[in-house]
Design an enzyme around this catalytic site. Structure first.
Site, PDB file in Angstrom:
ATOM      1  CG  HIS A  15      -1.942  -1.170   1.102  1.00  0.00           C
ATOM      2  ND1 HIS A  15      -3.157  -1.074   0.726  1.00  0.00           N
ATOM      3  CD2 HIS A  15      -1.765  -2.305   1.857  1.00  0.00           C
ATOM      4  CE1 HIS A  15      -3.526  -2.110   0.875  1.00  0.00           C
ATOM      5  NE2 HIS A  15      -2.941  -3.194   1.465  1.00  0.00           N
ATOM      6  CE  LYS A  99      -6.453  -7.496  -2.012  1.00  0.00           C
ATOM      7  NZ  LYS A  99      -5.748  -6.800  -1.301  1.00  0.00           N
ATOM      8  CG  HIS A 251      -3.660   3.424   8.832  1.00  0.00           C
ATOM      9  ND1 HIS A 251      -4.545   3.662   8.047  1.00  0.00           N
ATOM     10  CD2 HIS A 251      -3.475   2.154   8.203  1.00  0.00           C
ATOM     11  CE1 HIS A 251      -5.195   2.742   7.354  1.00  0.00           C
ATOM     12  NE2 HIS A 251      -4.535   1.716   7.380  1.00  0.00           N
TER      13      HIS A 251
END
Ligand code: DOR
Ligand code: ZN
Length: 343
Positions: A15, A99, A251
């Site tokens: 990611h 995905k 994050h």
């Protein structure tokens, strides 16, 4: 062993986000990995070849000057993805996979698939074109225990899927259970799996060690020790069906340390050192190169890399935080010492 030189690895599940976040994390991956399969769960998701082309350009533009790195793009499957988009993806050459997220399973999965059978026409097109399907293999049914979601997905959806599409090339992503290992071992040769560093190094005890530990929370969630040991055995067995995919998922600190914290572990900073630690724990450093650098490209039918990287056994302390969007990002094992580093 004090020093390990291996073919430069690739990350088959990553990611990178977008904008300033992308710019902050990309150098960490590019330092270790030549290529990565880039997850499409942006807001809004990467649903079309045009979205993927534009995102690829933004990734290349965010690279440090002179840094080589090839983003291998993916499309985010929705109930409305068309077989024509699959043909266009194949023709693009830079899209390497599609995905699948079950709707609501994880970060930015709201546009995911509501019923896997709705995608059968798309799977038929992918089977035909030879485009791999990357699965977030969890059910989302509220009544299924969170620790059983992968196992139930395999029974309820994956076994029927591979029998409907026996030639479909499938990667069961970030596997977390003995059940997944056994499924992949028994499946035909079109079926493979990626394994993250956190699932090799930690059982679910890490989530509660001395208190609640949000930086060890990812999806699929860490499982019992017996599952960790099965993953470690699979990763280090020299079986080409199992290869490296970090699932590094940045994050901000505040969105992790929250009353409803986000799922994701950040490992891009030191992924190869973490994998080396895991492989060394079972005396299997001799299998690290194939897991990290050979089996992934072989599955994706891409050439193996030719350059090398070197890891040395030299203890260092992982920073408590790395700079990220003004609020900081907490890497996996933050503040702890680990035995390997990449030079
Ligand atoms: O822990 C996770 N984080 N699992 C996922 O499936 C998504 C990822 C993210 O994007 O943050
Ligand atoms: Zn992921």
């Amino acid at each position: 062993m004090q020093k390990l030189t291996i073919t430069r690895p690739d990350d088959w599940h990553l990611h990178l986000r977008d904008g300033a976040a992308l710019k902050a994390v990309l150098p960490h991956s590019a330092r270790q990995f030549a290529r990565a399969i880039i997850m499409p769960n942006l807001k809004p998701p990467i649903r079309s070849v045009a979205d993927a082309a534009a995102y690829r350009d933004r990734i290349l533009a965010a690279l440090p000057v002179g840094q080589a790195f090839e983003p291998l793009m993916t499309l985010y499957l929705t109930d409305n993805t068309s077989p024509a988009e699959i043909a266009a993806a194949k023709a693009s050459k830079f899209i390497k996979a599609v995905k699948y997220y079950p709707a609501g399973a994880t970060t930015n999965s709201d546009s995911g698939v509501t019923d896997i059978r709705k995608c059968d026409r798309v799977f038929a097109a992918m089977e035909q074109e030879g485009i791999p399907l990357l699965l977030h293999g969890e059910v989302t049914d509220a009544e299924v225990d969170v620790f059983d979601r992968e196992k139930v997905f395999i029974e309820k959806h994956l076994i029927p899927l591979v029998s409907r599409f026996p030639k479909l090339r499938v990667v069961l992503e970030h596997i977390t259970t003995l059940d997944a290992v056994q499924f992949v071992l028994n499946a035909n040769r079109n079926i493979a799996a990626t394994i993250t560093p956190q699932h090799l190094l930690f059982s679910r005890n890490a989530l509660f060690k001395g208190g609640l530990r949000p930086h060890y929370y990812c999806l699929p969630i860490l499982k019992r020790e017996q599952h960790r040991l099965a993953l470690l055995q699979a990763a280090t067995s020299g079986n080409p069906k199992f290869f490296l995919g970090t699932d590094s998922a940045p994050h901000t600190r505040n969105t992790k340390e929250s009353d409803c914290g986000c799922a994701g572990c950040y490992s891009a900073l030191h992924a190869m050192a973490l994998y080396a630690e895991a492989f060394e724990s079972v005396d299997a450093l001799n299998h690290l190169e194939a897991f990290a650098s050979f089996y992934g490209p072989d599955f994706y039918r891409l050439p193996r890399n030719t350059e090398t990287i070197t890891l040395v056994k030299k203890t260092w302390r992982i920073p408590h935080e790395v700079s990220f969007l003004d609020v900081g990002l907490v890497p996996l094992k933050a503040g702890e010492e680990i035995p390997w580093q990449m030079i």
